[in-house]
Design a protein around this motif. Structure first.
Motif, short mmCIF file in Angstrom:
data_model
loop_
_atom_site.label_atom_id
_atom_site.label_comp_id
_atom_site.label_asym_id
_atom_site.label_seq_id
_atom_site.Cartn_x
_atom_site.Cartn_y
_atom_site.Cartn_z
N UNK A 69 0.86 -1.18 0.00
CA UNK A 69 0.00 0.00 0.00
C UNK A 69 0.89 1.23 0.00
N UNK A 70 0.50 2.21 -0.84
CA UNK A 70 1.30 3.44 -0.91
C UNK A 70 1.32 4.12 0.46
N UNK A 71 2.47 4.54 0.86
CA UNK A 71 2.65 5.14 2.19
C UNK A 71 3.01 4.12 3.25
N UNK A 72 2.80 2.85 2.90
CA UNK A 72 3.16 1.79 3.85
C UNK A 72 4.07 0.77 3.17
N UNK A 73 4.99 1.30 2.38
CA UNK A 73 5.89 0.41 1.65
C UNK A 73 6.75 -0.40 2.61
N UNK A 74 7.06 -1.59 2.18
CA UNK A 74 7.89 -2.52 2.96
C UNK A 74 9.26 -2.58 2.32
N UNK A 75 10.29 -2.39 3.14
CA UNK A 75 11.68 -2.46 2.65
C UNK A 75 12.26 -3.83 2.99
N UNK A 76 13.13 -4.29 2.12
CA UNK A 76 13.78 -5.58 2.32
C UNK A 76 15.28 -5.37 2.54
N UNK A 77 15.78 -5.90 3.66
CA UNK A 77 17.21 -5.89 3.96
C UNK A 77 17.70 -7.33 4.11
N UNK A 121 12.69 -0.35 -1.13
CA UNK A 121 11.27 -0.68 -0.99
C UNK A 121 10.86 -1.75 -1.99
N UNK A 122 10.01 -2.66 -1.56
CA UNK A 122 9.48 -3.70 -2.44
C UNK A 122 8.34 -3.10 -3.26
N UNK A 123 8.37 -3.42 -4.54
CA UNK A 123 7.30 -2.97 -5.43
C UNK A 123 6.32 -4.10 -5.67
N UNK A 124 5.07 -3.74 -5.90
CA UNK A 124 4.04 -4.76 -6.12
C UNK A 124 4.39 -5.58 -7.35
N UNK A 125 4.19 -6.90 -7.26
CA UNK A 125 4.51 -7.78 -8.35
C UNK A 125 5.91 -8.36 -8.22
N UNK A 126 6.33 -9.05 -9.28
CA UNK A 126 7.63 -9.72 -9.24
C UNK A 126 8.69 -8.80 -9.81
N UNK A 127 9.73 -8.59 -9.02
CA UNK A 127 10.84 -7.72 -9.43
C UNK A 127 12.15 -8.31 -8.92
N UNK A 128 13.24 -7.84 -9.55
CA UNK A 128 14.58 -8.28 -9.15
C UNK A 128 15.30 -7.11 -8.47
N UNK A 129 15.92 -7.39 -7.36
CA UNK A 129 16.62 -6.37 -6.58
C UNK A 129 18.11 -6.78 -6.49
N UNK A 130 18.98 -5.84 -6.80
CA UNK A 130 20.41 -6.16 -6.86
C UNK A 130 21.22 -5.16 -6.02
N UNK A 131 22.31 -5.66 -5.49
CA UNK A 131 23.25 -4.83 -4.74
C UNK A 131 24.61 -5.51 -4.77
N UNK A 132 25.66 -4.71 -4.92
CA UNK A 132 27.01 -5.28 -4.93
C UNK A 132 27.60 -5.15 -3.52
N UNK A 168 16.81 -12.26 6.88
CA UNK A 168 16.10 -11.29 6.05
C UNK A 168 15.30 -10.38 6.98
N UNK A 169 15.26 -9.09 6.63
CA UNK A 169 14.54 -8.14 7.47
C UNK A 169 13.56 -7.35 6.62
N UNK A 170 12.31 -7.28 7.10
CA UNK A 170 11.28 -6.44 6.48
C UNK A 170 11.07 -5.23 7.37
N UNK A 171 11.15 -4.03 6.80
CA UNK A 171 11.06 -2.79 7.56
C UNK A 171 9.99 -1.89 6.98
N UNK A 172 9.44 -1.01 7.82
CA UNK A 172 8.55 0.07 7.39
C UNK A 172 8.98 1.33 8.13
#
Length: 986
Positions: free
Chosen positions: A636-644, A662-673, A686-690
């Motif tokens: 939900x907009x304003x209540x986005x969930x972040x993934x760490x 922030x996680x976007x609705x639907x299937x997406x790929x998240x990358x970090x070096x 894994x951590x979910x944050x708001x």
């Protein structure tokens, strides 16, 4: 007077023995204060000798910035306070960071001016500092950066930039071209001269730190900012003079007060007060321990005098009866009765004053060489009291001969077992009870009558033993006589029916008891020191390192010791609640090989197996690129969930909390070096944050590539689906600390070993300060290094539970005696910085020089003197009995007593008495130890509660019993042979 002197000469053997007993009494009273005076000096000298560099030095620190004229502290203002601390050698130094020597700005070098540095380094190339623009660098630094003597180098002052991901040092001054005049090495970085500045501690990523030294002119003229200033005071023999420690403490207080008045930036840091406190604690213990056996020794000597005089008076009853029969005036009668005794006692008392001091002088010279004896008369302050006690015992022993009528004196003495004797024994028993009760009620305070408890308890038990055992000897003798065994019968009747036999037996029991009590104290104290040193340190050697990531610590130690033969990594749990026991997390794969293990508990290997059972392999990331494919729903907009994602490097590069956004609705790929994962990483969670002010969050997230083997303690649940790991988030109250999902790669709950009764239940504070569910695996008497109320877990498993990505609390490397000599350098090469080094051997040396250990040398002396007292009393009793026994046995020989029977009666009378007394005396010592031994301060200063031994070993007591028995039995056999030789007809 001439008659008394003639009596002394006629019975000179008895007079000499009595004088020796008086000598023992007075010498014991003199030896105690004399030994304590010497001991005070020895304790101070021993603690000073074994003190660390920090405990023999002080450092005054401050900082200044000449660019802005900050008005920092002026060390010249401290001068008057330093004058109040004579005996210190002061070294002035200053430093600031510079760059230009290293090939990277990730680390800075330290530019240092230190007074007289050239006298404390060894030049391996070039020369030391001579002129302006000269610097010298360390040998390892020169090798690392590829420079040598004579090379130019451009340096500039530096300032630290605390960048969140890539901190570095930047230029903070004009560059200046300098010349490397020479390359140095330091033979002993722990030398007191270097103080506590840590010049040569390792620098992470570089290795051993080596300052750049310059002279004062070069140091001052190089453009720089804030300068750290210090004065290191090195205490010499004059400052740490054992006789002037109170002045030293007062001077330190004055110096600290003066520094506070100058300004808050000026600080005085020193561990000298801790050293002084340890010395004072040792002296306090010594002043309690020495009198514990000094008092019974004096009482035993007085009891010996009482018994000796009583025996002598019985032998002279016929003489005294004649004196009374002639109608002599009372003062003549008293003088003739007591004069012989008083002359011997006074002569022995005078000799005892000298003997006691000389005996202590000899012991101090042998045991504490160089300490010396304080001159004066203070050691004689108790000598008059001991002499008066000896005279009182002598007069009391002759009360019957002084007060009895002539008819009573003409009769042969009978056993002293009347109402008066019973009353005396009852008084002694009552005093023992009162002293023991006082000791218990005062919680072991060895003051007042509590100090007399060991003496009166052992004396009372000896008297009770005499009353209980001698009737049994009478019964045995009667049965032997009825059976026709005349030898044992005559020996038994001599023991049980002769006047004073019960007192002699009680005296022998008491002498053995004093020796046994001393053996108990010495043995228990020696073993306690071993426990304090070995179990208290935790291993043969413990290196404390600067805070590092737990994974880095584990990796570094395992790299240095891949076989797990000599090194083990440990850290502390964060017991933040204050009610939990202390917690230790250790690499239990090395527990049995490295840690010092407490006695009486399960084997270390068994505990290690229970704390580290088999567990699934953790999920890993194989390279620096973290790629996560997630399908999120319910966003939900304003209540986005972040993934760490929390990652731990498999190559010891630490932990990283990677923020994927922030996680976007639907299937997406998240990358970090993640550079720390070049050689792979372990997924810790894994951590979910708001946002912190968002409440009522629900969402579902499916992460591809992850299957079974995950748990979510709160804020939702996890399940395995065809698409991967499904996380259903439900946080109606928000996520103040995030919702964590952990891999099930450890036993759950975590196995824990407890020591102590106050167990923390099924939850402990983990390495990250969060609650960690645990289950008890086994119980321990104590956890090494932490004591009797602590917990132990496996470090690697506990690290997998943690999700803080923060440095460890009190990281340490424990080593056994197999560790190589260069282990510190090897650990430094792995990026660990050693800040402290504790060794069990060093602690043992310190404990051996503390008050309790040094006091027990007096216990050894007291035990030996007690046995000698018993031997002299035995000789005197045999000498007094000799005439009457020769008369009796000679008459029996005339009537037909066979010589073998007579020999058994003479040779085994006193040996049998000694044998029974030795066994009874050792049992008495054990009983006295049970009542009073717990109150003795036998251990040194301890930082943790450890399971110290409270009872002596059987072999120690058995050995003491055998030695005492051999000595007394030898004396008894010699007296028996002399008696047999005198009996006629031969």
């Amino acid at each position: 007077m001439s008659l008394v002197l003639s009596m002394v000469w006629t019975r000179r053997g008895q007079a000499v023995t009595l004088a020796l007993l008086a000598l023992f009494a007075v010498a014991s009273a003199v030896a105690s204060p004399a030994y304590l005076t010497a001991l005070d000096r020895a304790i101070a000298a021993g603690q000073i000798e074994t003190a660390t560099a920090g405990e023999r030095s002080l450092v005054i620190t401050g900082n200044q910035d000449a660019r802005i004229d900050s008005g920092g502290p002026d060390f010249a203002d401290v001068g008057p306070a330093l004058v109040e601390l004579p005996g210190f050698t002061y070294v002035y130094s200053s430093s600031y960071p510079v760059i230009g020597l290293e090939t990277t700005n990730a680390y800075a070098s330290r530019m240092v001016y230190r007074q007289d540095v050239c006298a404390h380094v060894r030049m391996v190339a070039g020369r030391c500092l001579v002129g302006q623009d000269d610097i010298i660098i360390g040998a390892r630094t020169a090798e690392r950066v590829g420079l040598s003597a004579g090379d130019p180098v451009t340096l500039m002052s530096a300032a630290y930039v605390d960048h969140p991901t890539d901190p570095y040092w930047k230029k903070d001054g004009r560059p200046r071209r300098l010349v490397i005049a020479g390359v140095y090495e330091v033979g002993n970085p722990g030398e007191v001269y270097w103080g506590t500045r840590g010049y040569f501690t390792a620098v992470p990523g570089i290795g051993p730190g080596e300052p750049v030294f310059s002279d004062d002119n070069t140091f001052t003229t190089l453009d720089h900012g804030v300068t750290d200033l210090s004065i290191d005071g090195l205490a010499g023999p004059a400052a740490l003079n054992p006789d002037r420690l109170d002045e030293l403490r007062a001077g330190l207080v004055q110096l600290t007060r003066k520094a506070t008045e100058i300004g808050p930036n000026l600080q005085v840091n020193t561990a000298i007060p801790a050293l002084l406190d340890r010395i004072e604690s040792g002296r306090t213990a010594a002043h309690l321990l020495v009198p514990v056996l000094a008092v019974p020794l004096v009482l035993l000597a007085c009891f010996s005098i009482f018994l000796a005089v009583s025996y002598g008076a019985q032998g002279r009853q016929s003489e005294l009866a004649i004196v009374a029969l002639r109608g002599s005036r009372w003062w003549n009668r008293w003088w003739l009765a007591t004069g012989e005794t008083l002359v011997a006692i006074l002569a022995g008392a005078v000799a005892g004053c000298l003997a006691g001091q000389l005996l202590v002088n000899a012991i101090v010279a042998a045991r504490f060489p160089g300490v010396g004896i304080e001159e004066g008369w203070a050691s004689l302050r108790y000598a008059p009291f001991a002499a008066l006690a000896a005279v009182g015992a002598a007069v009391l022993a002759q009360r019957r001969q002084l007060l009895s009528p002539v008819a009573t004196l003409l009769r042969r003495p009978v056993r002293a077992n009347g109402p008066r004797a019973v009353a005396v024994d009852a008084v002694v028993v009552l005093l023992a009870v009162v002293c023991a009760v006082q000791l218990a009620l005062s919680d072991g305070s060895l003051t007042g009558v509590g100090l007399l408890a060991p003496a009166f308890v052992m004396l009372a038990l000896a008297l009770l033993a005499a009353r209980a055992l001698l009737p049994l000897v009478t019964r045995y003798a009667s049965r032997a006589l009825a059976a026709g065994r005349l030898g044992p019968a005559l020996a038994g009747f001599q023991l049980s029916r002769r006047p004073g036999a019960a007192r002699l037996f009680a005296l022998l029991v008491a002498t053995v008891a004093v020796a046994g009590y001393a053996a108990c104290a010495i043995d228990v104290a020696a073993r306690s020191r071993l426990v304090q040193a070995d179990l208290g340190v935790g291993a043969s050697r413990v290196l404390e390192v600067q805070p590092v990531f737990r994974s880095k610590l584990l990796h570094a130690v395992r790299q240095v010791d891949p076989a797990g033969e000599f090194a083990m990594a440990t850290v502390r749990l964060r017991n933040s609640t204050g009610v939990e026991p202390l917690g230790l997390a250790a690499d239990t794969t090395r527990l049995a090989a490295v840690a010092t293990w407490p006695e009486g508990g399960p084997p270390a290997r068994e505990v290690a197996r229970e704390l580290r059972p088999e567990a699934p392999a953790p999920p890993t990331v194989k390279g620096p690129d973290l790629v996560v494919r997630a399908d999120a729903g319910g966003i939900v907009k304003g209540r986005e969930v972040r993934l760490n994602v929390l990652l731990t490097s498999l190559s010891g590069l630490g932990e990283s909390l990677v923020q994927l956004g922030d996680l976007r609705a639907g299937e997406h790929t998240y990358e970090q070096r993640v550079s720390a994962c070049d050689e792979g990483c372990r997924i810790n969670g894994l951590q979910l944050m708001v946002n912190s002010n968002v409440a009522g969050v629900t969402a579902s997230v499916t992460i591809a590539g992850l299957g079974d083997g995950w748990r979510m303690p709160q804020y939702g649940r996890v399940s395995s689906t065809a698409g991967g790991l499904r996380i259903d988030l439900d946080a109606p109250g928000g996520l103040p600390e995030g919702a964590w999902i952990y891999p099930v790669d450890t036993p759950y709950p975590l196995p824990v070993a407890y020591a102590g009764n106050d167990q923390a239940g099924d939850v402990l504070t983990g390495l990250d300060g969060k609650a960690m569910e645990v289950t008890e695996a086994t119980g321990l008497p104590a956890v090494p290094r932490l004591g009797r109320n602590a917990t132990l877990v496996d470090l690697e498993y506990a690290d997998r539970f943690a999700v803080d990505a923060a440095p460890a609390l009190l990281p340490e490397v424990w080593l056994n005696d197999k560790a190589p000599a260069d282990i510190a350098e090897k650990l430094t090469g792995q990026g660990l910085t050693i800040v402290a080094d504790s060794q069990a051997a060093q602690v043992r040396r310190q404990l051996a020089e503390q008050g309790p250990a040094l006091s027990l040398w007096f216990h050894l002396l007291a035990g030996g003197l007690a046995v000698l007292l018993g031997a002299f009393a035995l000789v005197l009793a045999a000498a007094v009995d000799r005439g009457r026994r020769v008369e009796d046995l000679s008459a029996l020989r005339v009537q037909g007593l066979r010589r073998p029977t007579m020999s058994r009666a003479t040779l085994w009378t006193y040996p049998a008495l000694v044998g029974i007394a030795a066994v009874t005396g050792m049992l008495t010592a054990l009983a006295g130890w049970a009542v009073t031994g717990w109150a003795l301060p036998l251990t040194g200063v301890a930082s943790v509660d450890l399971p110290l031994p409270s009872w002596p070993r059987v072999l120690a007591l058995a050995g003491t019993t055998v030695l005492v028995l051999l000595l007394l039995a030898t004396v008894a056999l010699v007296t028996g042979r002399d008696l047999r030789r005198r009996i006629t007809p031969s």
